[in-house]
Motif scaffolding. Sequence first.
Motif, short mmCIF file in Angstrom:
data_model
loop_
_atom_site.label_atom_id
_atom_site.label_comp_id
_atom_site.label_asym_id
_atom_site.label_seq_id
_atom_site.Cartn_x
_atom_site.Cartn_y
_atom_site.Cartn_z
N LEU A 143 0.85 -1.17 0.00
CA LEU A 143 0.00 0.00 0.00
C LEU A 143 0.89 1.23 0.00
CD1 LEU A 143 -2.44 -1.06 2.89
CD2 LEU A 143 -2.56 -1.69 0.47
N ARG A 144 0.35 2.35 -0.40
CA ARG A 144 1.12 3.58 -0.32
C ARG A 144 0.23 4.75 0.05
NH1 ARG A 144 2.68 4.47 -6.76
NH2 ARG A 144 0.58 5.07 -7.48
N GLN A 145 0.85 5.75 0.62
CA GLN A 145 0.14 6.96 0.97
C GLN A 145 1.04 8.16 0.70
OE1 GLN A 145 -1.54 7.15 4.94
NE2 GLN A 145 -3.10 8.56 4.21
N ALA A 146 0.58 9.01 -0.20
CA ALA A 146 1.29 10.24 -0.52
C ALA A 146 0.78 11.35 0.39
CB ALA A 146 1.07 10.61 -1.98
N PRO A 147 1.59 12.39 0.59
CA PRO A 147 1.15 13.49 1.46
C PRO A 147 -0.18 14.09 1.02
CG PRO A 147 3.48 13.69 0.97
CD PRO A 147 2.95 12.60 0.09
N GLY A 148 -1.11 14.18 1.95
CA GLY A 148 -2.40 14.77 1.66
C GLY A 148 -3.34 13.92 0.84
N LYS A 149 -2.99 12.67 0.60
CA LYS A 149 -3.83 11.81 -0.22
C LYS A 149 -4.27 10.57 0.54
CE LYS A 149 -1.94 13.25 -4.67
NZ LYS A 149 -1.38 12.79 -5.98
N GLU A 150 -5.27 9.90 0.01
CA GLU A 150 -5.81 8.70 0.62
C GLU A 150 -4.85 7.52 0.44
OE1 GLU A 150 -9.06 10.40 2.24
OE2 GLU A 150 -8.74 8.24 2.32
N ARG A 151 -4.96 6.57 1.34
CA ARG A 151 -4.23 5.33 1.22
C ARG A 151 -4.66 4.60 -0.05
NH1 ARG A 151 -5.91 1.61 5.92
NH2 ARG A 151 -7.81 1.62 4.61
N GLU A 152 -3.69 4.03 -0.75
CA GLU A 152 -3.95 3.39 -2.03
C GLU A 152 -3.31 2.01 -2.08
OE1 GLU A 152 -3.01 4.21 -6.80
OE2 GLU A 152 -1.91 5.28 -5.23
N GLY A 153 -4.07 1.03 -2.52
CA GLY A 153 -3.51 -0.28 -2.77
C GLY A 153 -2.70 -0.28 -4.05
N VAL A 154 -1.49 -0.80 -4.00
CA VAL A 154 -0.58 -0.80 -5.14
C VAL A 154 -0.54 -2.15 -5.83
CG1 VAL A 154 1.82 -0.47 -5.88
CG2 VAL A 154 0.83 1.02 -4.11
N ALA A 155 -0.28 -3.19 -5.07
CA ALA A 155 -0.16 -4.53 -5.62
C ALA A 155 -0.40 -5.54 -4.52
CB ALA A 155 1.23 -4.74 -6.24
N ALA A 156 -0.85 -6.73 -4.90
CA ALA A 156 -1.08 -7.79 -3.94
C ALA A 156 -0.80 -9.14 -4.59
CB ALA A 156 -2.51 -7.75 -3.41
N ILE A 157 -0.49 -10.11 -3.75
CA ILE A 157 -0.22 -11.46 -4.22
C ILE A 157 -0.78 -12.45 -3.21
CG2 ILE A 157 2.08 -11.43 -3.17
CD1 ILE A 157 3.02 -13.17 -5.57
N ASP A 158 -1.48 -13.47 -3.69
CA ASP A 158 -2.07 -14.42 -2.78
C ASP A 158 -1.12 -15.58 -2.52
OD1 ASP A 158 -4.46 -15.80 -5.21
OD2 ASP A 158 -2.33 -16.23 -4.91
N SER A 159 -1.57 -16.54 -1.72
CA SER A 159 -0.71 -17.64 -1.32
C SER A 159 -0.32 -18.55 -2.48
CB SER A 159 -1.38 -18.46 -0.22
OG SER A 159 -2.62 -18.99 -0.64
N GLU A 160 -1.10 -18.52 -3.56
CA GLU A 160 -0.79 -19.31 -4.74
C GLU A 160 0.08 -18.57 -5.75
OE1 GLU A 160 -4.21 -19.31 -3.53
OE2 GLU A 160 -3.35 -20.97 -2.37
N GLY A 161 0.38 -17.30 -5.47
CA GLY A 161 1.22 -16.52 -6.34
C GLY A 161 0.49 -15.70 -7.39
N VAL A 162 -0.84 -15.64 -7.31
CA VAL A 162 -1.60 -14.83 -8.24
C VAL A 162 -1.44 -13.36 -7.89
CG1 VAL A 162 -3.88 -14.33 -9.19
CG2 VAL A 162 -3.25 -16.68 -8.62
N MET A 163 -1.10 -12.54 -8.88
CA MET A 163 -0.77 -11.14 -8.65
C MET A 163 -1.89 -10.21 -9.10
SD MET A 163 3.16 -11.41 -10.04
CE MET A 163 2.64 -12.47 -11.39
N HIS A 164 -2.01 -9.11 -8.40
CA HIS A 164 -3.00 -8.09 -8.71
C HIS A 164 -2.34 -6.73 -8.59
CE1 HIS A 164 -6.06 -11.26 -8.19
NE2 HIS A 164 -5.34 -11.62 -7.15
N TYR A 165 -2.74 -5.80 -9.46
CA TYR A 165 -2.12 -4.49 -9.49
C TYR A 165 -3.15 -3.39 -9.64
CZ TYR A 165 2.15 -7.11 -10.46
OH TYR A 165 3.21 -7.98 -10.40
#
Length: 127
Positions: free
Chosen positions: A37-59
């Motif tokens: 996750l990331r958060q820039a100054p003055g901005k909302e928290r944003e999901g960047v990337a994720a990976i599950d236990s099987e290795g499937v990736m999301h962006y």
Amino acid sequence: QVQLQESGGGSVQAGGSLRLSCAASGHGDSDTCMGWLRQAPGKEREGVAAIDSEGVMHYADSVKGRFTISRDNAKNTLYLQMNSLKPEDTAVYYCAADGASWPLCSVLLERADFDYWGQGTQVTVSS
């Protein structure tokens, strides 16, 4: 419980690359959805990337084609390779994990909603 520690942040010129690492500890790590996750100054928290236990990736759409998430379950380590960095990528980046079976990892990323966060590492991209 899960403990997360990020490293690898820094300052880079636009177009450059950085590789973030996240050391995870605690039982059940391999069964969790993990992400960045990331958060820039003055901005909302944003999901960047994720990976599950099987290795499937999301962006997030904003980083597709530029960032790559991976995990080494044997070492309990999560990575984020960031290429072609842009000034708008400047933010504090947090490693995150969630042990829930539902919702799916893609949904957790969309919501930027994880149970466990690291302390964060600063990424600064200058033009």
